[in-house]
Design an enzyme around this catalytic site. Sequence first.
Site, PDB file in Angstrom:
ATOM      1  N   ASP A   1       0.699  -1.321   0.051  1.00  0.00           N
ATOM      2  CA  ASP A   1       0.053   0.125  -0.064  1.00  0.00           C
ATOM      3  C   ASP A   1       0.904   1.091  -0.061  1.00  0.00           C
ATOM      4  OD1 ASP A   1      -2.894   0.884   0.641  1.00  0.00           O
ATOM      5  OD2 ASP A   1      -1.939   1.768   2.319  1.00  0.00           O
TER       6      ASP A   1
ATOM      7  N   GLU B   1      14.936 -14.013   0.756  1.00  0.00           N
ATOM      8  CA  GLU B   1      15.270 -14.983   1.532  1.00  0.00           C
ATOM      9  C   GLU B   1      14.410 -16.347   1.455  1.00  0.00           C
ATOM     10  OE1 GLU B   1      14.398 -13.404   5.508  1.00  0.00           O
ATOM     11  OE2 GLU B   1      16.031 -11.822   5.315  1.00  0.00           O
TER      12      GLU B   1
END
Length: 528
Positions: free
Chosen positions: A201, A246
């Site tokens: 957002d 990751e």
Amino acid sequence: MNEPWWRSAVFYQVYPRSFADGDQDGVGDLKGLLTKVDHLSDLGVDAIWLSPIFPSPMADFGYDVSDYCGVDPLFGDLDVFDEVLAAVHDRGLRLILDWVPNHTSIDHPWFKDALTGPDAEHRDWYVWRDSAPDGGPPNNWVAAFAPVPAWTRDPASGQWYLHHFLPQQPDLNWANPAVEAAMHDTLRFWLDRGVDGFRADVINCIGKDPALADAPENLAPLMHCVLNDEPGVHPLLRRIRSVLDEYPGDRMMIGEVALLDPHTVAAYYGDGDELHLSFNFMPLHGPWRADTWRANIATTEDGFRAADAWPTWVLSNHDVPRHRTRYSRWPHEPVDAEGSLQRTRAAATLLLTLRGTPFIYQGEELGLEDAVVPAARVVDPGGRDGCRAPVPWAALPPHGWPTPSGIEPWLPFPPDATDLNVEAELTSPDSVLALYRRLLAMRRGSRALQHGTYEPVDAPDGVLAFRRFDAESSDERMVAVNFTDDAASVEFDNRWDVELASDDTDTTGPFDGKLRPRQAVVLRRAAG
Ligand code: GLC
């Protein structure tokens, strides 16, 4: 070719309050979504973007988060969330969550602590400043929704806190490494649960001018979030990207970069090390006109190609009137319901044939218009209730939204819900829903449409034509969209067959160069 999944994917936005109601309280929820995953899989989309489901006092209907690692009881709990995610994955679809990194709710424990005084542990997790010399707000920034300062004064300390949106949505201070680390952990929480990524957002707002300088006077009346474009955002984005990296499995992030210029927006992809995708909002604000679209596409192609970034396309979302509504009113020629549906059908054909990742907003596959919301039922401080009306699932009232006490859903239904609903449209080969299914199946079957180049093709005024071509497979399509209310003729090199016409299922065979009013066609090379 090994391309990441989000390039060829079609996303579908679920606004959970209005999608489907599983616990019959008049507000949509995760249990409701669980019962409708098949609708999405049958429709033929590839991924779901789920608007916020986190605990929230709902001042901005979930975009004011009080706990990033939970589910609001209104929507369910983490167990139902896991069920939804499993159901989505079982069908080979992906799910991304709406992450709200720029601001929390005033109910978030971090802000509650920050309010206890300047020495509070979390004080510097938000953006505080003293009054300007005249006693007013620290700078001239304006908040979204209402033309008021983007600052609220805390009477206890006399300092002001920054909020790009409602006063109930204080901006986080991403210059504080503790904030950054805590927000990274909120990503890991959901990545560990198996989500495929996030829609971030107003991500452009997390980088702030350290001096918090005034906006230039001529622009200052605009809400500041559409001006906030600071170089400091890019290292933040690179480190967010590292968190996603990751994890195995191509996790991704699409940013809501609330800036309009595609060249600026494309910079948020970095060197392929920041956002994977960003929204491109020009079409949300422009009219249904061939020349405007041609220019928008050219600017997008230009800006995104320069940054080697993959574009996205969207016609509607939970923040703006639906495109069927927009395209039926000024500055467009007045049109009856049938004509307005034809414009919508042509727009769908354009959306799903452009070069870039398309985003469908729930209910647009039904041809919905905005609901007419009487003053007594207005709930959104940003005036966006109309596009957030509940999705009608059944022809008869309450359209799949029964409640034991007979109370109506939180917002009124869109117009024509007796005809425009999933049940009725599933049985009609001419429905908008049937068209979306055909378009999605066609796109899925065409490398040119999914990955190919975009080449504008000459066409008369009022018509947009372009060719999509994938060199590797030699797959090719021609698309022609007649934006006008009159018939039009086009002439293309080579012979083409109609693969799909937006306004009926009978137009097939050789293309004769004629376009009916408000008609779009997708063509493939004729054999021989
Ligand atoms: C984004 C959301 C909008 C929300 C605002 C504040 O623009 O799409 O719905 O009100 O951010 O979070």
